[in-house]
Design a protein around this motif. Structure first.
Motif, PDB file in Angstrom:
ATOM      1  N   PHE A 197       3.831  -5.434 -20.625  1.00  0.00           N
ATOM      2  CA  PHE A 197       2.647  -4.768 -19.509  1.00  0.00           C
ATOM      3  C   PHE A 197       2.419  -3.353 -19.418  1.00  0.00           C
ATOM      4  N   ARG A 198       1.318  -3.425 -18.693  1.00  0.00           N
ATOM      5  CA  ARG A 198       1.159  -1.900 -18.842  1.00  0.00           C
ATOM      6  C   ARG A 198       1.992  -1.093 -17.616  1.00  0.00           C
ATOM      7  N   ALA A 199       2.210  -0.088 -18.539  1.00  0.00           N
ATOM      8  CA  ALA A 199       2.780   0.906 -18.016  1.00  0.00           C
ATOM      9  C   ALA A 199       2.032   1.970 -17.498  1.00  0.00           C
ATOM     10  N   TRP A 200       0.827   2.773 -17.683  1.00  0.00           N
ATOM     11  CA  TRP A 200       0.872   3.613 -17.360  1.00  0.00           C
ATOM     12  C   TRP A 200      -0.887   3.360 -17.754  1.00  0.00           C
ATOM     13  N   GLN A 201      -1.309   4.472 -16.704  1.00  0.00           N
ATOM     14  CA  GLN A 201      -2.949   4.559 -17.265  1.00  0.00           C
ATOM     15  C   GLN A 201      -3.601   5.869 -17.953  1.00  0.00           C
ATOM     16  N   PRO A 202      -3.425   5.488 -18.780  1.00  0.00           N
ATOM     17  CA  PRO A 202      -4.088   7.412 -19.694  1.00  0.00           C
ATOM     18  C   PRO A 202      -5.264   6.829 -19.663  1.00  0.00           C
ATOM     19  N   ALA A 203      -6.626   8.063 -19.909  1.00  0.00           N
ATOM     20  CA  ALA A 203      -8.020   8.177 -20.166  1.00  0.00           C
ATOM     21  C   ALA A 203      -7.938   6.972 -20.480  1.00  0.00           C
ATOM     22  N   ARG A 204      -7.563   6.885 -21.994  1.00  0.00           N
ATOM     23  CA  ARG A 204      -8.734   6.161 -22.446  1.00  0.00           C
ATOM     24  C   ARG A 204      -7.028   5.125 -22.995  1.00  0.00           C
ATOM     25  N   CYS A 205      -7.737   3.828 -23.266  1.00  0.00           N
ATOM     26  CA  CYS A 205      -6.975   2.477 -23.328  1.00  0.00           C
ATOM     27  C   CYS A 205      -7.712   1.411 -23.666  1.00  0.00           C
ATOM     28  N   ILE A 219      -7.694  -2.765 -16.188  1.00  0.00           N
ATOM     29  CA  ILE A 219      -6.028  -2.866 -15.908  1.00  0.00           C
ATOM     30  C   ILE A 219      -5.323  -2.179 -15.201  1.00  0.00           C
ATOM     31  N   PRO A 220      -4.734  -2.036 -14.122  1.00  0.00           N
ATOM     32  CA  PRO A 220      -4.533  -1.556 -13.414  1.00  0.00           C
ATOM     33  C   PRO A 220      -2.990  -1.378 -13.765  1.00  0.00           C
ATOM     34  N   VAL A 221      -1.863   0.251 -13.823  1.00  0.00           N
ATOM     35  CA  VAL A 221      -0.729  -0.015 -13.734  1.00  0.00           C
ATOM     36  C   VAL A 221       0.454  -1.643 -12.826  1.00  0.00           C
ATOM     37  N   GLN A 222       0.965  -2.587 -13.696  1.00  0.00           N
ATOM     38  CA  GLN A 222       1.823  -3.409 -13.542  1.00  0.00           C
ATOM     39  C   GLN A 222       3.432  -3.445 -13.145  1.00  0.00           C
ATOM     40  N   LEU A 253       1.576  -9.819 -19.190  1.00  0.00           N
ATOM     41  CA  LEU A 253       1.125  -9.633 -17.268  1.00  0.00           C
ATOM     42  C   LEU A 253      -0.610  -9.316 -17.739  1.00  0.00           C
ATOM     43  N   ARG A 254      -0.687  -8.193 -19.116  1.00  0.00           N
ATOM     44  CA  ARG A 254      -2.355  -7.643 -19.171  1.00  0.00           C
ATOM     45  C   ARG A 254      -2.856  -9.066 -18.790  1.00  0.00           C
ATOM     46  N   LYS A 255      -3.086 -10.377 -19.299  1.00  0.00           N
ATOM     47  CA  LYS A 255      -3.568 -11.590 -19.293  1.00  0.00           C
ATOM     48  C   LYS A 255      -3.660 -12.516 -18.212  1.00  0.00           C
ATOM     49  N   GLY A 311       1.955  -7.117  -9.317  1.00  0.00           N
ATOM     50  CA  GLY A 311       2.382  -5.628  -9.347  1.00  0.00           C
ATOM     51  C   GLY A 311       1.782  -4.115  -8.847  1.00  0.00           C
ATOM     52  N   GLY A 312       3.156  -3.842  -8.486  1.00  0.00           N
ATOM     53  CA  GLY A 312       2.007  -2.074  -7.974  1.00  0.00           C
ATOM     54  C   GLY A 312       3.067  -2.395  -6.015  1.00  0.00           C
ATOM     55  N   GLU A 313       3.227  -3.342  -5.607  1.00  0.00           N
ATOM     56  CA  GLU A 313       2.700  -4.014  -4.191  1.00  0.00           C
ATOM     57  C   GLU A 313       4.236  -2.784  -4.197  1.00  0.00           C
ATOM     58  N   ARG A 314       4.778  -2.493  -3.994  1.00  0.00           N
ATOM     59  CA  ARG A 314       6.515  -1.862  -3.576  1.00  0.00           C
ATOM     60  C   ARG A 314       6.712  -0.152  -3.794  1.00  0.00           C
ATOM     61  N   GLY A 315       5.314   0.746  -4.085  1.00  0.00           N
ATOM     62  CA  GLY A 315       5.202   1.843  -3.450  1.00  0.00           C
ATOM     63  C   GLY A 315       4.976   2.326  -5.161  1.00  0.00           C
ATOM     64  N   GLU A 316       5.245   1.528  -6.357  1.00  0.00           N
ATOM     65  CA  GLU A 316       4.902   2.165  -7.231  1.00  0.00           C
ATOM     66  C   GLU A 316       3.345   2.220  -8.139  1.00  0.00           C
TER      67      GLU A 316
END
Length: 725
Positions: free
Chosen positions: A619-627, A632-635, A711-713, A720-725
């Motif tokens: 899964f995508r754990a965090w969103q860096p500037a380059r990736c 794809i958002p944080v999941q 989960l990226r696919k 993902g992320g619907e509960r506040g993160e």
């Protein structure tokens, strides 16, 4: 922030036990300012020349280049004064301040051109030459380095390639007699200008008609309150010992202390070295070799003890509390007492067996490695990048002489494997099994009979390191007697699917230990239990009736991104935003229960052991500037549901956060293991499954990665992320 970060401290000693340096009081102490003078530095250089029996008048002062300094001063803004204190914050301006404060008419050091030479009568002697420059003086190249590496050698009279006095290190495979004991040191002999003019010195007695040039020099410099003697590159360790001995004798005669620096001696089996040097984020210690298991245990335990006393750690904690290695390598280098004693040169099938065994057992690549794995890492597997590598490797294996062959030239092993044991760019050093110091024809330092195993990261405890080294020693002993000849396994995408999960890594490693046991090397798997827990820490678990679901950290190969422009050049970033964990379940009733993550069914697969099943979640754990895939958002957080398909509801579950669920922003790393454990505990909750009716989305089977839910696919329908993160 250092202008010269690649310093190195090296401790040398003689194998025969004779002292290489007698009086420790003659070595400069970093903590004390000896306040040496220019007159002392000049006297020191001339005294060394006298003791080497070369002309002291060849000593010449070296100056900072005034043109370079004046140009730098003229380039300053008009509202900035050179003497301003703020200039010290800039490296180039700080250099300018130091040079102008000292005075451009005062020498930085004194240069003695000198080079060891073979006389026609077979004796080893020293030669010198009076250097001359177009500008009349020796002006150093600008920089922060010691003067010994800033000599303007390109400004000396030009020489043809055939006449240039190259310094080529002695062949480390040649036989050498023991060092003379005690240290051979020439006594100072009086030498006057008249003697030099009327009668040649020892070197010229036998080479009087020969023209010669010298392009190396000893440099005596005043720096940081110390008298520093910079050694030139030398051809043999005997020359190194003699020159070091002369420097000590000179320091004794002049009643001063000296800092010995410069080029290291060429590799020699009669010398041992312990070297400390910096690497990004770590201090690298290249420890001296051990001849037996007892020495290896003593060296390893002493290294860990001394590191602790120096307040250095062999482990670290990430911001989220994960326990990892330092990031530095625990590379194991294996060879012989001399280069030709190396087991890989004496029996080439040992190296062939190790390479094949590592390919067939991926656990050896991943159980002891660091966070950064994959084809662009520091120690990539041979089969991780090129699909035809194993095909070519099998052809190479056929060229290795059979064990019954009486002789095998040492160069053959290097020629067979040199272009195969490389990374994807062709770098011979960044390979999992590195042979760039085995028997390379390129340089003397490449013919040391050494093989470096690089897929080992620094473990937190000395016994964990010793367990790794014991395993490697046993494998080499096994293949020395019984060559490994099984066909190479084409793992394909299973390498980054199955063997990213701790279950399969551990199962494969147990097979390795079982095979060692069948050859008489009894290993208890419990010895490596700490490695498993350290490499694959447990996040937590939840239970429902007889069903237990456990989450563990899994491996994730990182990608190196494309080149981008950066200050001073280009940069290639590493995408560490993807993470993977293992889901392990026991007691699942077939056909009734399913496991889901963020509303997507996990392709959990039976392992064949009782009622156990495992799968991986990526899964995508965090969103860096380059990736990769920046849209794809944080999941995270990840919500795991145990769904009862008979009732259509999630009956249990858990939640895993990659950061503090309360949004706490950690600005510092954990100070100890207790704080790190607290951060890890705060990220897992054994409750929080999706309430109400639950129907998991089915992404369908993945042909390439059947054991992994990526989960990226599934970004189009992941909740993902619907509960506040």
């Amino acid at each position: 922030g250092e202008p010269l970060p690649r310093w190195a401290f090296s401790l040398y000693w003689r194998v025969d036990g004779e002292p290489l340096w007698r009086d420790s009081d003659r070595l400069a102490d970093e903590a004390q300012d000896d306040a040496p003078t220019e007159e002392l530095a000049q006297r020191f250089a001339r005294e060394v020349a006298t003791r080497l029996d070369v002309d002291p008048d060849a000593v010449m002062p070296a100056y900072e280049d005034p043109l370079e300094m004046l140009t730098a001063e003229a380039g300053l803004p008009e509202n900035i004064e050179v003497s301003d204190a703020d200039l010290a914050t800039d490296r180039d301006r700080a250099r300018l301040v130091r040079a102008l404060s000292r005075g451009l008419d005062r020498p930085t050091g004194f240069v003695l051109p000198v080079q060891a030479w073979n006389a026609r009568d077979g004796r080893r002697c020293w030669r010198t030459e009076k250097w001359s420059f177009r500008r009349g003086k020796l002006y150093l190249s600008p920089g922060d380095s010691p003067a010994g590496v800033r000599l303007p050698l390109g400004s000396l009279p030009a020489l043809s390639p055939l006449d240039y006095p190259h310094v080529i290190g002695a062949d480390p495979t040649s036989e050498r007699p023991p060092f003379e004991a005690p240290n051979p040191r020439q006594q100072a002999r009086p030498r006057s200008r008249e003697r030099a003019a009327s009668k040649p010195d020892t070197a010229r007695d036998t080479d009087a008609a020969a023209d010669f040039s010298v392009r190396t020099s000893l440099v005596v410099e005043l720096r940081d309150g110390h008298l520093c003697a910079f050694l030139p590159p030398l051809e043999t360790a005997d020359d190194f010992l003699e020159l070091v001995g002369v420097i000590e004798d000179t320091a004794t005669a002049l009643d001063t202390r000296v800092c010995v620096e410069g080029y290291r001696p060429p590799p020699d089996s009669r010398l041992r070295v312990l070297q400390v040097t910096p690497d990004p984020g770590v201090i690298e210690v290249n420890i001296h070799p051990a001849g037996n298991w007892q020495d290896l245990v003593a060296n390893t335990e002493a290294l860990y003890a001394e590191a602790r006393l120096a307040r250095l750690g062999t482990e670290k904690f990430l911001l989220d509390g994960r326990h990892t290695g330092t990031g530095g390598g625990n590379h194991v280098v294996v060879g012989g007492a001399t280069p030709l004693d190396s087991p890989f040169l004496r029996k080439p099938h040992v190296l062939r067996s190790l390479v094949a065994y590592w390919i067939n057992h991926p656990s050896l690549s991943y159980l002891f490695s660091g966070l950064f794995i994959g084809p662009t890492s520091q120690a990539p597997r041979i089969d991780e990048a090129r699909h035809d590598a194993l095909y070519e490797l099998e052809i190479a294996f056929a060229q290795i002489p059979d064990d019954s062959a009486k002789e095998c030239p040492p160069w053959l092993v290097d020629r067979i494997f040199r272009n195969l044991l490389v990374d994807v760019t062709g770098n011979t050093h960044r390979a999992e099994i590195c042979i760039d110091k085995l028997y390379s024809p390129d340089s003397a330092t490449g013919r040391l009979g050494l093989v470096e195993f690089r897929a080992f990261e620094m473990p937190p405890h000395a016994k964990m390191s010793l367990a790794q080294q014991l395993l490697l020693r046993a494998l080499i002993a096994q293949f020395w007697e019984s060559p490994y000849r099984r066909p190479l396994v084409r793992w394909g995408t299973a390498l980054h699917d199955r063997f990213m999960l701790p279950h399969f890594v551990w199962a494969d490693f147990c097979d390795v230990l079982d095979e060692l046991g069948s050859h008489g090397f009894a290993f208890d798997p419990a010895w490596f239990g700490p490695h498993l827990e350290f490499r694959f820490p447990r996040y937590g678990s939840f239970q429902y009736q007889d069903i237990e679901v456990e989450l563990r950290q899994a491996l994730e190969p990182w990608h190196v991104l494309g080149e981008e422009g950066a200050i001073g050049g280009t940069a290639r970033y590493v995408d560490s935003s993807a993470e993977r964990l293992q889901v392990r379940a026991t007691g699942l009733t077939p056909g009734r229960y399913q496991l889901g993550c963020n509303g997507v069914r996990i392709p959990i697969c039976a392992t064949g052991r009782r009622d156990e099943s495992v799968a991986g979640v990526r899964f995508r754990a965090w969103q860096p500037a380059r990736c990769l895939h920046p849209t794809i958002p944080v999941q995270a957080p990840l919500t795991f549901d145990l769904v009862d398909t008979w009732t259509g509801r999630a009956v249990a579950g858990c939640r895993y956060h990659v950061a503090h669920p309360g949004g706490r922003n950690y600005e510092t790393f954990p100070v100890n293991a207790y704080e790190a454990e607290g951060r890890r505990i705060a990220r897992f909750f054994a409750f929080g499954h999706t309430p109400g009716p639950s129907a998991l989305e089915d992404p369908g089977p993945d042909r390439d990665f059947p054991l992994t839910l990526d989960l990226r696919k599934c970004a189009g329908f992941v909740r993902g992320g619907e509960r506040g993160e």
